[in-house]
Design an enzyme around this catalytic site. Structure first.
Site, PDB file in Angstrom:
ATOM      1  N   SER A 161       0.825  -1.341   0.011  1.00 35.14           N
ATOM      2  CA  SER A 161      -0.118   0.052  -0.027  1.00 35.14           C
ATOM      3  C   SER A 161       0.979   1.310   0.036  1.00 35.14           C
ATOM      4  CB  SER A 161      -0.826  -0.065   1.053  1.00 35.14           C
ATOM      5  OG  SER A 161      -1.762   0.968   1.223  1.00 35.14           O
ATOM      6  N   LYS A 177     -19.384  18.305   2.639  1.00 32.91           N
ATOM      7  CA  LYS A 177     -18.504  18.140   3.902  1.00 32.91           C
ATOM      8  C   LYS A 177     -18.557  17.265   4.632  1.00 32.91           C
ATOM      9  CE  LYS A 177     -15.797  20.600   6.686  1.00 32.91           C
ATOM     10  NZ  LYS A 177     -14.459  21.060   6.330  1.00 32.91           N
TER      11      LYS A 177
END
Length: 339
Positions: free
Chosen positions: A167, A219
């Site tokens: 990763s 948001k």
């Protein structure tokens, strides 16, 4: 015996006074330490000398005196000739990055890279011994940028993976001019993952209202306590796909020989398989490679060390203890594998 009681009371008062003074001094020192910018220390170890010391110790135990004497004489002659030489040979600088989920080793790496790039040229080499299973996107993005600085400076960069570079760890590794992996090192996991629990139904069950006010449609998408919507889930997934796209583009930029579409599935590969998939270039351990370099160049291991405050040491110790206890509990009661 009245004087004993009075003396004991005096000692108690004196002890209390000393403790109070000590606490005040410690508080003032702590405030000053916080306001003062902490500076670390750069330590440099010449690995050629380190290996020579170990070799000489073994030689004194194994070789006969005539053979040992001849060997020492030959070694001194070579050292004298090297001192007289005006030519600067190849130098190899070894850095270490042992990454956690927050890429905390970044604090050391950025200083080490800055220091080495002040001296290294395209005739030298930087070796990064990298161990990381990945972590936060922004943290590993910045850590990878430190290695990009090396590539942009034109200094050959070799990344050694002995255990795992997955990763975010592979995001760093792919920047290397060469990637060396141990036979059973884990590479890949080019993917993005995010998970969180949601307690909204539990709150409703206990008649607890949760309110969150935002300005901006996205948001907040998924939350811990609010009621998640399908639209929020779609946006969250869209964000993950975007990060994955950037990840794949980054890997493809620094490793064009790699079939990114074939390996960017979140899967992992072991050393030999990783070489076949072009995730790595060669099977060897960092010990093997550095030992080889010691006979070809001057090899220096560079560490930037920050002096830890007492509270930092205590919190780190507690954190490590908790992690070990959790790992022991999970491995004992749950038959799971860990990468």
């Amino acid at each position: 015996m009245e004087w004993v009681a009075e003396y004991t009371m005096f000692l108690a008062k004196a002890f209390t006074f000393v403790v109070v003074v000590f606490l005040i001094v410690a508080l003032v020192a702590s405030i000053k330490a916080r306001n003062k910018r902490e500076e670390g220390t750069l330590t440099v170890v010449r690995l050629n000398d380190q290996l020579l010391r170990m070799t000489e110790k073994l030689e004194h135990s194994v070789l006969s005196k005539p053979v040992l004497k001849s060997l020492i004489k030959s070694r001194k002659a070579k050292a004298k000739a090297r001192e007289k030489s005006t030519e600067t040979g190849k130098r190899v600088f070894v850095l270490n990055f042992d990454g956690d989920i927050k890429a905390s080793a970044l604090d050391h790496l950025r200083h080490e890279v800055t220091a080495v790039l002040e001296l290294a040229t395209d005739k030298d080499e930087i070796v990064v011994k990298l161990e990381s299973g990945g972590g936060m996107v922004h943290a590993y993005g910045l850590a990878a940028s430190q290695l990009v600085r090396i590539r942009e400076a034109g200094v050959p960069l070799t990344v050694c993976i002995d255990k795992v570079a997955a990763s975010g760890g592979y995001m760093m590794a792919c920047i290397g001019t060469r990637i060396l992996a141990a036979p059973f090192a884990i590479l890949g996991s080019i993917g993005v993952v995010a998970q969180m629990p949601n307690f909204n139904r539990l709150l409703k069950k206990h008649d607890v209202d949760y309110e969150m006010l935002t300005a901006g449609e996205y948001k907040r998408t998924l939350t811990l306590f609010g009621e998640n919507t399908e639209k929020g889930r779609e946006k969250f997934q869209e964000d993950l796909e975007n990060i994955h796209r950037l990840f794949k583009s980054f890997v493809g930029q620094y490793r064009p020989q790699l079939d990114v579409a074939a390996v960017a599935t979140g899967e992992i590969w072991f050393g030999n398989e990783a070489v076949e998939m072009a995730l790595a270039d060669e099977i060897t351990t960092s010990d093997q490679y550095i030992s080889r370099m010691v006979h070809e160049a001057d090899v220096f291991e560079v560490h930037y060390v920050l002096r830890k405050r007492l509270q930092d040491k205590l919190s780190a110790g507690v954190s490590v203890t908790i992690d070990r206890l959790l790992l022991t509990w999970i491995s004992r009661f749950h038959n799971q594998r860990f990468w």
